[in-house]
Design a protein around this motif. Sequence first.
Motif, PDB file in Angstrom:
ATOM      1  N   TYR A 234      22.817  10.097  12.203  1.00 52.45           N
ATOM      2  CA  TYR A 234      21.544   9.813  11.459  1.00 52.45           C
ATOM      3  C   TYR A 234      20.565   9.538  12.380  1.00 52.45           C
ATOM      4  CZ  TYR A 234      17.952   8.237   8.369  1.00 52.45           C
ATOM      5  OH  TYR A 234      16.682   8.173   7.734  1.00 52.45           O
ATOM      6  N   CYS A 235      20.695   8.416  13.153  1.00 48.69           N
ATOM      7  CA  CYS A 235      19.962   7.882  13.855  1.00 48.69           C
ATOM      8  C   CYS A 235      19.259   8.929  14.958  1.00 48.69           C
ATOM      9  CB  CYS A 235      20.321   6.527  14.503  1.00 48.69           C
ATOM     10  SG  CYS A 235      20.411   5.244  13.675  1.00 48.69           S
ATOM     11  N   ASP A 236      20.254   9.636  15.481  1.00 49.97           N
ATOM     12  CA  ASP A 236      20.104  10.782  16.647  1.00 49.97           C
ATOM     13  C   ASP A 236      18.992  11.802  15.987  1.00 49.97           C
ATOM     14  OD1 ASP A 236      21.626   9.803  18.231  1.00 49.97           O
ATOM     15  OD2 ASP A 236      23.488  10.994  17.654  1.00 49.97           O
ATOM     16  N   ASN A 237      18.910  11.943  14.636  1.00 52.34           N
ATOM     17  CA  ASN A 237      17.967  12.867  14.011  1.00 52.34           C
ATOM     18  C   ASN A 237      16.840  12.490  13.407  1.00 52.34           C
ATOM     19  OD1 ASN A 237      19.512  15.584  14.566  1.00 52.34           O
ATOM     20  ND2 ASN A 237      21.306  14.378  13.631  1.00 52.34           N
ATOM     21  N   ALA A 238      16.760  11.284  12.839  1.00 51.01           N
ATOM     22  CA  ALA A 238      15.827  10.475  12.167  1.00 51.01           C
ATOM     23  C   ALA A 238      14.398  10.371  13.144  1.00 51.01           C
ATOM     24  CB  ALA A 238      16.184   9.145  11.795  1.00 51.01           C
ATOM     25  N   ASP A 239      13.235  11.075  12.482  1.00 54.86           N
ATOM     26  CA  ASP A 239      11.936  11.075  13.336  1.00 54.86           C
ATOM     27  C   ASP A 239      11.308   9.486  13.290  1.00 54.86           C
ATOM     28  OD1 ASP A 239      12.145  13.784  13.679  1.00 54.86           O
ATOM     29  OD2 ASP A 239      11.038  14.089  11.832  1.00 54.86           O
ATOM     30  N   ASN A 240      11.806   8.545  12.306  1.00 54.16           N
ATOM     31  CA  ASN A 240      11.232   7.322  12.328  1.00 54.16           C
ATOM     32  C   ASN A 240      11.888   6.385  13.428  1.00 54.16           C
ATOM     33  OD1 ASN A 240      13.222   6.984  10.689  1.00 54.16           O
ATOM     34  ND2 ASN A 240      11.970   6.245   9.089  1.00 54.16           N
TER      35      ASN A 240
ATOM     36  N   ASN B 221       3.809   4.419   7.834  1.00 54.71           N
ATOM     37  CA  ASN B 221       3.536   3.325   8.810  1.00 54.71           C
ATOM     38  C   ASN B 221       4.628   2.627   9.246  1.00 54.71           C
ATOM     39  OD1 ASN B 221       3.889   2.393   6.344  1.00 54.71           O
ATOM     40  ND2 ASN B 221       2.489   0.630   6.433  1.00 54.71           N
ATOM     41  N   VAL B 222       5.820   2.844   9.446  1.00 61.88           N
ATOM     42  CA  VAL B 222       7.200   2.457   9.670  1.00 61.88           C
ATOM     43  C   VAL B 222       7.865   3.238  10.769  1.00 61.88           C
ATOM     44  CG1 VAL B 222       9.300   1.563   9.029  1.00 61.88           C
ATOM     45  CG2 VAL B 222       7.419   1.314   7.168  1.00 61.88           C
ATOM     46  N   ALA B 223       8.262   2.424  11.878  1.00 61.63           N
ATOM     47  CA  ALA B 223       9.326   2.902  12.844  1.00 61.63           C
ATOM     48  C   ALA B 223      10.277   1.730  13.112  1.00 61.63           C
ATOM     49  CB  ALA B 223       8.412   3.301  14.074  1.00 61.63           C
ATOM     50  N   PHE B 224      11.452   2.417  13.781  1.00 61.76           N
ATOM     51  CA  PHE B 224      12.553   1.601  13.925  1.00 61.76           C
ATOM     52  C   PHE B 224      12.943   1.924  15.532  1.00 61.76           C
ATOM     53  CE2 PHE B 224      12.947   1.594   9.302  1.00 61.76           C
ATOM     54  CZ  PHE B 224      13.150   0.190   9.116  1.00 61.76           C
ATOM     55  N   LEU B 225      13.048   0.706  16.179  1.00 61.28           N
ATOM     56  CA  LEU B 225      13.296   0.722  17.580  1.00 61.28           C
ATOM     57  C   LEU B 225      14.618   0.183  17.840  1.00 61.28           C
ATOM     58  CD1 LEU B 225      12.551   0.977  20.605  1.00 61.28           C
ATOM     59  CD2 LEU B 225      11.543  -1.182  20.275  1.00 61.28           C
ATOM     60  N   ARG B 226      15.664   1.084  18.407  1.00 56.41           N
ATOM     61  CA  ARG B 226      17.014   0.621  18.435  1.00 56.41           C
ATOM     62  C   ARG B 226      17.301  -0.058  19.977  1.00 56.41           C
ATOM     63  NH1 ARG B 226      22.582   4.292  18.309  1.00 56.41           N
ATOM     64  NH2 ARG B 226      23.875   2.348  18.572  1.00 56.41           N
ATOM     65  N   ALA B 227      17.051  -1.105  19.945  1.00 50.64           N
ATOM     66  CA  ALA B 227      17.163  -1.679  21.464  1.00 50.64           C
ATOM     67  C   ALA B 227      17.394  -3.145  21.119  1.00 50.64           C
ATOM     68  CB  ALA B 227      15.914  -1.514  22.195  1.00 50.64           C
ATOM     69  N   GLY B 228      17.934  -3.990  22.141  1.00 52.69           N
ATOM     70  CA  GLY B 228      18.174  -5.483  22.027  1.00 52.69           C
ATOM     71  C   GLY B 228      16.802  -6.274  22.558  1.00 52.69           C
ATOM     72  N   ILE B 229      16.550  -7.346  21.877  1.00 54.06           N
ATOM     73  CA  ILE B 229      15.215  -8.133  22.080  1.00 54.06           C
ATOM     74  C   ILE B 229      15.012  -8.414  23.369  1.00 54.06           C
ATOM     75  CG2 ILE B 229      14.242 -10.345  21.436  1.00 54.06           C
ATOM     76  CD1 ILE B 229      15.398 -10.256  18.924  1.00 54.06           C
ATOM     77  N   GLN B 230      16.349  -8.572  24.221  1.00 50.66           N
ATOM     78  CA  GLN B 230      16.167  -8.947  25.601  1.00 50.66           C
ATOM     79  C   GLN B 230      15.500  -8.052  26.490  1.00 50.66           C
ATOM     80  OE1 GLN B 230      19.005  -8.453  24.048  1.00 50.66           O
ATOM     81  NE2 GLN B 230      20.474  -7.631  25.368  1.00 50.66           N
TER      82      GLN B 230
ATOM     83  N   ARG C 173      22.545  -0.532  11.092  1.00 47.91           N
ATOM     84  CA  ARG C 173      21.599  -1.168  10.074  1.00 47.91           C
ATOM     85  C   ARG C 173      20.202  -0.490  10.141  1.00 47.91           C
ATOM     86  NH1 ARG C 173      22.546  -7.135  13.048  1.00 47.91           N
ATOM     87  NH2 ARG C 173      24.892  -7.538  12.496  1.00 47.91           N
ATOM     88  N   ILE C 174      19.782  -0.218  11.238  1.00 48.42           N
ATOM     89  CA  ILE C 174      18.172   0.308  11.113  1.00 48.42           C
ATOM     90  C   ILE C 174      18.282   1.877  10.599  1.00 48.42           C
ATOM     91  CG2 ILE C 174      17.400  -0.940  13.226  1.00 48.42           C
ATOM     92  CD1 ILE C 174      17.625   1.698  14.745  1.00 48.42           C
ATOM     93  N   ALA C 175      19.505   2.334  10.539  1.00 47.13           N
ATOM     94  CA  ALA C 175      19.536   3.853   9.740  1.00 47.13           C
ATOM     95  C   ALA C 175      19.480   3.663   8.183  1.00 47.13           C
ATOM     96  CB  ALA C 175      20.870   4.238   9.925  1.00 47.13           C
ATOM     97  N   ARG C 176      19.774   2.503   7.829  1.00 42.82           N
ATOM     98  CA  ARG C 176      19.661   2.060   6.437  1.00 42.82           C
ATOM     99  C   ARG C 176      18.070   1.888   6.222  1.00 42.82           C
ATOM    100  NH1 ARG C 176      24.653  -1.389   4.483  1.00 42.82           N
ATOM    101  NH2 ARG C 176      26.236  -0.195   5.407  1.00 42.82           N
ATOM    102  N   GLY C 177      17.429   0.922   7.063  1.00 44.91           N
ATOM    103  CA  GLY C 177      16.022   0.796   6.962  1.00 44.91           C
ATOM    104  C   GLY C 177      15.185   2.265   7.178  1.00 44.91           C
TER     105      GLY C 177
ATOM    106  N   ARG D 257      16.097   5.129   6.428  1.00 45.87           N
ATOM    107  CA  ARG D 257      16.382   5.892   4.925  1.00 45.87           C
ATOM    108  C   ARG D 257      15.195   5.314   3.972  1.00 45.87           C
ATOM    109  NH1 ARG D 257      22.057   6.076   6.505  1.00 45.87           N
ATOM    110  NH2 ARG D 257      22.684   8.132   6.761  1.00 45.87           N
ATOM    111  N   ALA D 258      15.266   3.971   3.963  1.00 45.74           N
ATOM    112  CA  ALA D 258      14.303   3.261   3.030  1.00 45.74           C
ATOM    113  C   ALA D 258      13.033   3.661   3.085  1.00 45.74           C
ATOM    114  CB  ALA D 258      14.635   1.810   2.785  1.00 45.74           C
ATOM    115  N   ALA D 259      12.565   3.573   4.383  1.00 46.52           N
ATOM    116  CA  ALA D 259      10.993   4.071   4.781  1.00 46.52           C
ATOM    117  C   ALA D 259      10.908   5.371   4.346  1.00 46.52           C
ATOM    118  CB  ALA D 259      10.823   3.715   6.069  1.00 46.52           C
ATOM    119  N   ILE D 260      11.806   6.128   4.641  1.00 46.72           N
ATOM    120  CA  ILE D 260      11.740   7.728   4.286  1.00 46.72           C
ATOM    121  C   ILE D 260      11.395   7.960   2.571  1.00 46.72           C
ATOM    122  CG2 ILE D 260      12.727  10.038   4.406  1.00 46.72           C
ATOM    123  CD1 ILE D 260      13.428   9.138   7.331  1.00 46.72           C
ATOM    124  N   GLU D 261      12.678   7.275   2.134  1.00 47.23           N
ATOM    125  CA  GLU D 261      12.464   7.451   0.728  1.00 47.23           C
ATOM    126  C   GLU D 261      11.050   6.825  -0.013  1.00 47.23           C
ATOM    127  OE1 GLU D 261      15.958   5.366  -0.540  1.00 47.23           O
ATOM    128  OE2 GLU D 261      17.406   6.926   0.293  1.00 47.23           O
TER     129      GLU D 261
END
Length: 219
Positions: A11-17, A92-101, A77-81, A83-87
């Motif tokens: 899902y993450c591979d294909n989600a625009d957000n 005005n929501v984006a998710f970034l898959r990366a470590g804080i470091q 985790r962010i896949a769920r977020g 989906r919630a944003a899209i629904e």
Amino acid sequence: MPRRKLMHYEYCDNADNIIQAGKPLYERVKGKWKTSFFANENPLVVELACGKGEYTVGLAKVHPDKNYIGMDIKGDRIARGSRAAIEAKLSNVAFLRAGIQYADEFFDAGELDEIWLIHPDPQVRERDEPKRLTNAHFLRRYAEYLKPGGLFCLKTDSDFLYHYSLEMISEDSNYRILDYTDDLYHSPLLESHYGVKTHYEKIFVAKGYTIKYIVCQRV
């Protein structure tokens, strides 16, 4: 790997957000969130270690005039977020898959208006102090990303992390503490949270824990 996790990663591979390694914006979004992703000049707000993005999505619903970025390393985790944003039809929501470091690779100096840190692991053992997300090192880095006047907000159920963070922030000349409480649910500061709660916060409150909150400003 469990099938459910594989489905989340696909899902993450294909989600625009969702921005993650392998997608074009991953390596060139730094300093360009407003122009390259959101296509507006609205304030930028980041939730670090956002988990399932409950705060990111919750605040984005309340403030359509702000752009929200939930950052977490866990794709399931962010896949769920996402989906919630899209629904909720939130643009005005984006998710970034990366470590804080690795935040330096994604946020330019003075690019952010607010940073939120919601119920992070308190890392109470002395040997784990380098992992605490409000230690001196991380606070200095957050200050780099925040514009002058920008806000850093911490919400935690941990007495230890609350008092530790108050001390660390007060010792950092980059910040001015605006307000704090050791019992958010019985404080006027609760209004600034608009009823947004994470899954774990609901559990903490049900068990009788008080929620602590600190808000400070980049000077």
